[in-house]
Design an enzyme around this catalytic site. Sequence first.
Site, PDB file in Angstrom:
ATOM      1  CG  ASP A 169       8.713 -11.959  18.441  1.00 32.41           C
ATOM      2  OD1 ASP A 169       9.663 -11.896  19.354  1.00 32.41           O
ATOM      3  OD2 ASP A 169       7.634 -12.755  18.685  1.00 32.41           O
ATOM      4  CG  HIS A 211      12.203 -15.260  17.688  1.00 30.15           C
ATOM      5  ND1 HIS A 211      10.996 -15.122  18.315  1.00 30.15           N
ATOM      6  CD2 HIS A 211      12.020 -14.780  16.328  1.00 30.15           C
ATOM      7  CE1 HIS A 211      10.023 -14.562  17.129  1.00 30.15           C
ATOM      8  NE2 HIS A 211      10.745 -14.555  16.116  1.00 30.15           N
ATOM      9  CG  ASP A 213      14.654 -14.016  22.539  1.00 29.07           C
ATOM     10  OD1 ASP A 213      14.465 -14.924  21.499  1.00 29.07           O
ATOM     11  OD2 ASP A 213      14.189 -13.170  22.905  1.00 29.07           O
TER      12      ASP A 213
END
Length: 364
Positions: free
Chosen positions: A118, A245, A247
């Site tokens: 991150d 995020h 992913d």
Amino acid sequence: MDQQSTSTPVVNAHNEWDPLEEIVVGRVDQTTLVPPWDVIMPAVVHDRTQWDFFKQNGGKPWPTSMLKKAERDLDAFIDVLEQAGVTVRQPEPYAYERALSTPDWEAASSCYALMPRDVLLVIGDQIIEAPMGWRSRSTERLAYRELCKEYFRGGARWVAAPPPRLSAESYSPGFAAPEEDEPQRFLPTEYEPMFDAADAIKCGRDVFIARSSCCNRFGIQWLQRHLGADYAVHEVEIHDTHPMHIDATFSPLAPGKLLINPERVVKVPELFEKAGWDVLVCPEPEMPETHPMYNCSRWIMMNVVMLDETRVIVSAGEKRFARRLKEWGFEPIECPFWDFETIGGGFHCASVDIRRRGGLASYF
Ligand code: NVA
């Protein structure tokens, strides 16, 4: 040419799949803290029934039993990496429990040095410290300072994106997360550039990024201009009630193989189809609904790490996913991780690849 100029640079990561040589993995210790309740929390915590837990326990260490189990998983992950010959580095602990303040805001504490993905965006030979959208995580970069200094001395480029002010102007006033059947909306305003490094995923000369509770268009524009003409930064359109995020949503795993979350990707960017990529639709997670999950969804199973184009580290409970990966031509390496996932991330979150053997290329 001397040896130095012919070997791989100390920091060198252009995609998710070139052979992995060195990686930074986060740290679980007994002072790993529950993120303090803050303006960003209702936008990122999917499960509303957990909000009271965060309100009551934010800024305190996670229960020892949970940390012990998470640490066991993290050790197993490190073991898999080391067995494969990968050099594993870890951040420094820092004073997570200290309160933070700026002229604009105060936070009860920071959180941890658990999720390097991150904080640091590694692209080619450069490390970019992300302009993170969390007040409580705005000093987390300090955990990686010794590593960054060392990589810089070894020849890497190292830069911090403009650290955001994170004042009231940075967040939409009165924001409420959208329901499943409502149009997408995002917490950040366009007041200043914001993104977490994990909002972006790289694929050679193309970088894919999704807006989120900590990533705005200004941040995407900053990244494109910073990377310059060698790169194209593409925004991926998603639908996620609590976006944070990319992913566990959209992941180019190997040349020609894009893994997507069937519930979140609104449109796969056209360049994938044009270049004949296979779009691999991730099967449903198998983690029992009763397994405690505090800061992310069960789709965290998608958060894999590639050792190379075929070997993929996958959460051991996700048998159906491992089988699908095999059918798609990968070699899954199963590693227990559900207990780490409980406190907020998968293998990809818990690591950031520093060096892979390979160069900058276009895959489209
Ligand atoms: N926010 C995502 C995880 C991202 C790694 C999720 O909860 O599924």
